[in-house]
Design an enzyme around this catalytic site. Structure first.
Site, mmCIF file in Angstrom:
data_model
loop_
_atom_site.group_PDB
_atom_site.id
_atom_site.type_symbol
_atom_site.label_atom_id
_atom_site.label_comp_id
_atom_site.label_asym_id
_atom_site.label_seq_id
_atom_site.Cartn_x
_atom_site.Cartn_y
_atom_site.Cartn_z
ATOM 1 N N SER A 86 -2.505 -12.554 3.492
ATOM 2 C CA SER A 86 -2.987 -12.205 1.901
ATOM 3 C C SER A 86 -1.485 -12.687 1.057
ATOM 4 O O SER A 86 -1.782 -13.119 0.046
ATOM 5 C CB SER A 86 -3.136 -10.702 1.822
ATOM 6 O OG SER A 86 -2.367 -9.934 2.154
ATOM 7 N N LYS A 134 0.927 -1.443 -0.161
ATOM 8 C CA LYS A 134 0.057 -0.069 0.206
ATOM 9 C C LYS A 134 1.069 1.432 0.019
ATOM 10 O O LYS A 134 0.046 2.294 -0.262
ATOM 11 C CB LYS A 134 -0.777 -0.039 1.346
ATOM 12 C CG LYS A 134 -1.967 -1.000 1.231
ATOM 13 C CD LYS A 134 -2.988 -1.055 -0.132
ATOM 14 C CE LYS A 134 -4.062 -0.164 0.077
ATOM 15 N NZ LYS A 134 -5.125 -0.458 -0.897
HETATM 16 C C1 LIG Z 1 -2.353 -7.307 3.731
HETATM 17 C C2 LIG Z 1 -3.082 -6.686 2.526
HETATM 18 N N1 LIG Z 1 -2.777 -7.649 1.481
HETATM 19 C C3 LIG Z 1 -3.481 -7.226 0.331
HETATM 20 C C4 LIG Z 1 -4.116 -5.974 0.065
HETATM 21 C C5 LIG Z 1 -4.684 -5.650 -1.298
HETATM 22 O O1 LIG Z 1 -4.274 -4.399 -1.849
HETATM 23 P P1 LIG Z 1 -5.235 -3.815 -2.988
HETATM 24 O O2 LIG Z 1 -6.104 -2.785 -2.139
HETATM 25 O O3 LIG Z 1 -4.226 -3.091 -3.847
HETATM 26 O O4 LIG Z 1 -6.294 -4.597 -3.485
HETATM 27 C C6 LIG Z 1 -4.148 -4.984 1.288
HETATM 28 C C7 LIG Z 1 -4.981 -3.888 1.316
HETATM 29 O O5 LIG Z 1 -4.992 -3.014 1.952
HETATM 30 C C8 LIG Z 1 -3.655 -5.357 2.399
HETATM 31 O O6 LIG Z 1 -3.636 -4.661 3.597
#
Ligand SMILES: Cc1ncc(COP(=O)(O)O)c(C=O)c1O
Length: 308
Positions: free
Chosen positions: A274, A42
């Site tokens: 994630s 981010k």
């Molecule tokens: C831990 C984590 N993984 C993945 C994402 C996904 O990113 P995006 O907002 O670009 O879809 C986020 C977004 O806040 C996140 O905090």
């Protein structure tokens, strides 16, 4: 390497080959987004949103910046706002991990915690997010702050269209079979996939959702309280582009936990849920054989495991 500002530590992250995770044929590469100063992918969105807001005259030095965040966007904004001389307040569901609050406060950000509606600690639902958004909007209005609005802000998608996509393309000289990424706001998946498909429309782009919250794939939510923080809020995304999605993959809580351990033990990469879900989904995609016998797949290590 000499850099003259923390800003230069954002973007241009390396792609690391995960040789010990993928056992069969093919190659799996992961973009090490967690090494950026805010500790996550981010940082890219934060930098572009603030820069674009200055350029368009929506933001000026000294004005308060406000955003609803699961913590990662907040950390990115805290870093960038410090460098641009803007105070920053993060509004978060109290279900997000306390490690995130600690990091935000250490960076000098204000933190406002919002009670959970139906989630539990560590498991933040779409309703929890909606409550936090409501609070953030009200606070921005009350303090005449600049409300970032990451779900609607196109600078977030552009950050990946202008950065992540070209970086991946250049590092692999365009020799890419597939790109796999989960969606929080959707910025990473939409911006990167759009760029890659414009360069080569046959690059297979797959997104990843928690098994019990597959709204983008069109299924009803069965488990909004999953462990994969930062993605899979179970809400429709305003700038989602379904035509970019070749496949909707899903990952269970157990798989995310197992891949987190695999990444740490086999690759020495201590990352968040994630990131683990992305790698798990990428392995599933390779193993199903759909993208050829020797595919080159790229995915994203979204954040550091220290945030949990
Ligand atoms: C831990 C984590 N993984 C993945 C994402 C996904 O990113 P995006 O907002 O670009 O879809 C986020 C977004 O806040 C996140 O905090």
């Amino acid at each position: 390497m000499l850099v003259d500002s923390t800003i230069q530590l954002i973007e241009n992250t390396p792609l690391v080959e995960l040789k010990n995770i993928l056992s069969g044929e093919g190659k799996l590469y992961a973009k090490a987004e967690f090494i950026q100063p805010g500790g996550s992918v981010k940082d890219r969105a934060a930098l572009h949103i603030i820069k674009d807001a200055y350029e368009s005259g929506k933001l000026e030095k000294g004005r308060l910046v406000v955003e609803m965040t699961s913590g990662n966007m907040g950390a990115g904004l805290a870093v960038v706002c410090n460098l641009f001389h803007n105070p920053f307040t993060a509004v978060m569901s109290e279900g997000n991990s306390p490690a995130r609050v600690k990091m935000l406060e250490a960076l000098g950000a204000g933190v406002v915690l919002v009670s959970q509606v139906d989630g539990t600690p560590g498991r933040v639902t779409g309703k929890d997010i909606e409550a936090a958004i409501e609070k953030a909007v009200a606070l921005a209005e009350e303090k005449d702050g600049f409300y970032v609005d990451q779900f609607n802000n196109l600078s977030s998608i552009n950050a990946h269209y202008r950065g992540t996509g070209p970086e991946i393309w250049n590092d692999l000289d365009g020799d890419i079979s597939a790109f796999v990424a989960a969606a929080g706001s959707g910025g990473t998946f939409v911006g990167t996939s759009k760029y890659l498909k414009e360069r080569n429309s046959s690059i297979f782009c797959a997104t990843v959702e928690p098994a019990g919250a597959r709204v983008l794939a069109g299924y009803p939510i069965t488990d909004p309280k999953h462990v994969i923080q930062g993605i899979g809020y179970g809400i429709q995304l305003p700038h989602w582009e379904p035509e970019l999605v070749d496949e909707y993959l899903s990952v269970t809580n157990e798989e995310a936990v197992r891949y987190r351990e695999l990444l740490a033990h086999k690759e020495g990469l201590f990352v968040g849920f994630s990131a683990a879900a992305n790698v798990c989904a990428a392995v599933k995609l390779v193993e199903c054989g759909k993208i050829g016998a020797h595919p080159k797949v790229v995915t994203v290590l979204c954040d550091t495991g220290l945030k949990y």
